[in-house]
Design a protein around this motif. Structure first.
Motif, short mmCIF file in Angstrom:
data_model
loop_
_atom_site.label_atom_id
_atom_site.label_comp_id
_atom_site.label_asym_id
_atom_site.label_seq_id
_atom_site.Cartn_x
_atom_site.Cartn_y
_atom_site.Cartn_z
N LEU A 28 0.84 -1.20 0.00
CA LEU A 28 0.00 0.00 0.00
C LEU A 28 0.87 1.25 0.00
CD1 LEU A 28 -2.90 1.11 0.24
CD2 LEU A 28 -2.58 1.07 2.70
N PHE A 29 1.89 1.27 0.83
CA PHE A 29 2.76 2.44 0.88
C PHE A 29 3.59 2.59 -0.39
CE2 PHE A 29 2.14 2.07 5.53
CZ PHE A 29 1.60 3.33 5.73
N ILE A 30 4.05 1.49 -0.94
CA ILE A 30 4.80 1.56 -2.20
C ILE A 30 3.89 2.05 -3.31
CG2 ILE A 30 5.92 0.16 -3.99
CD1 ILE A 30 7.08 -1.55 -1.72
N GLY A 31 2.70 1.54 -3.39
CA GLY A 31 1.76 1.96 -4.42
C GLY A 31 1.30 3.39 -4.27
N THR A 32 1.35 3.91 -3.05
CA THR A 32 0.95 5.28 -2.82
C THR A 32 2.05 6.26 -3.21
OG1 THR A 32 -0.46 4.60 -0.99
CG2 THR A 32 0.14 6.91 -1.07
N TYR A 33 3.29 5.96 -2.87
CA TYR A 33 4.38 6.91 -3.08
C TYR A 33 5.14 6.70 -4.38
CZ TYR A 33 3.48 8.24 1.69
OH TYR A 33 2.86 8.67 2.82
N LEU A 34 5.07 5.55 -4.98
CA LEU A 34 5.81 5.28 -6.21
C LEU A 34 5.43 6.20 -7.36
CD1 LEU A 34 7.98 3.47 -7.47
CD2 LEU A 34 6.15 1.92 -8.16
N PRO A 35 4.16 6.49 -7.60
CA PRO A 35 3.84 7.42 -8.70
C PRO A 35 4.46 8.80 -8.52
CG PRO A 35 1.87 6.26 -8.01
CD PRO A 35 2.94 5.91 -7.03
N PHE A 36 4.51 9.30 -7.29
CA PHE A 36 5.11 10.60 -7.04
C PHE A 36 6.61 10.57 -7.27
CE2 PHE A 36 1.31 10.71 -4.28
CZ PHE A 36 0.64 11.69 -4.98
N VAL A 37 7.26 9.50 -6.86
CA VAL A 37 8.70 9.37 -7.07
C VAL A 37 9.01 9.29 -8.57
CG1 VAL A 37 10.68 7.84 -6.69
CG2 VAL A 37 9.10 8.31 -4.83
N LEU A 38 8.21 8.56 -9.31
CA LEU A 38 8.41 8.45 -10.76
C LEU A 38 8.19 9.80 -11.45
CD1 LEU A 38 6.77 5.01 -11.58
CD2 LEU A 38 9.19 5.58 -11.46
N LEU A 39 7.19 10.55 -11.03
CA LEU A 39 6.95 11.86 -11.62
C LEU A 39 8.10 12.83 -11.32
CD1 LEU A 39 3.15 12.42 -11.03
CD2 LEU A 39 4.31 12.09 -13.20
N ILE A 40 8.65 12.78 -10.12
CA ILE A 40 9.79 13.63 -9.78
C ILE A 40 11.00 13.23 -10.61
CG2 ILE A 40 11.44 14.16 -7.94
CD1 ILE A 40 9.03 13.98 -6.00
N GLY A 41 11.23 11.95 -10.78
CA GLY A 41 12.34 11.48 -11.61
C GLY A 41 12.17 11.89 -13.07
N LEU A 42 10.97 11.80 -13.57
CA LEU A 42 10.70 12.20 -14.95
C LEU A 42 10.89 13.71 -15.13
CD1 LEU A 42 9.72 11.07 -17.69
CD2 LEU A 42 7.40 11.65 -16.95
N ALA A 43 10.44 14.49 -14.16
CA ALA A 43 10.62 15.94 -14.23
C ALA A 43 12.10 16.29 -14.20
CB ALA A 43 9.89 16.62 -13.07
N TYR A 44 12.88 15.61 -13.36
CA TYR A 44 14.32 15.88 -13.31
C TYR A 44 14.98 15.51 -14.64
CZ TYR A 44 19.20 15.77 -12.09
OH TYR A 44 20.55 15.99 -12.07
N PHE A 45 14.56 14.39 -15.23
CA PHE A 45 15.12 13.97 -16.51
C PHE A 45 14.86 15.02 -17.58
CE2 PHE A 45 14.35 11.90 -20.64
CZ PHE A 45 15.63 11.45 -20.89
N PHE A 46 13.63 15.52 -17.66
CA PHE A 46 13.31 16.57 -18.63
C PHE A 46 14.10 17.84 -18.37
CE2 PHE A 46 8.97 14.51 -19.44
CZ PHE A 46 9.44 13.86 -20.56
N TYR A 47 14.24 18.21 -17.11
CA TYR A 47 15.01 19.40 -16.75
C TYR A 47 16.47 19.23 -17.17
CZ TYR A 47 17.67 22.60 -13.83
OH TYR A 47 18.56 23.53 -13.39
N TYR A 48 17.04 18.07 -16.88
CA TYR A 48 18.44 17.81 -17.20
C TYR A 48 18.69 17.84 -18.71
CZ TYR A 48 22.89 15.34 -17.53
OH TYR A 48 24.19 14.99 -17.81
N THR A 49 17.80 17.20 -19.48
CA THR A 49 17.98 17.18 -20.93
C THR A 49 17.77 18.57 -21.54
OG1 THR A 49 15.70 16.45 -21.25
CG2 THR A 49 17.41 14.75 -21.23
#
Length: 59
Positions: A28-49
């Motif tokens: 439950l905790f992994i499923g709750t926080y994983l989407p937010f972590v993935l969105l932050i990682g994706l945002a950082y990737f776009f920022y870096y590129t």
């Protein structure tokens, strides 16, 4: 749209109280926080590129 969001709003604490075992709680905790972590990682990737592309355009 507001009605849909109200229906989606379910308390995590309530789900943890009704959990059959500890592995359900972990999932439950992994499923709750994983989407937010993935969105932050994706945002950082776009920022870096974008930053890398901007620096290469100056050269």
């Amino acid at each position: 749209m507001k009605l849909f969001l109200l229906l989606q709003n379910v308390s995590i604490d309530e789900k943890v109280k009704n959990a059959p075992d500890s592995s359900y709680e972990i999932g439950l905790f992994i499923g709750t926080y994983l989407p937010f972590v993935l969105l932050i990682g994706l945002a950082y990737f776009f920022y870096y590129t974008a930053k890398k592309r901007k620096n290469s355009d100056k050269n």
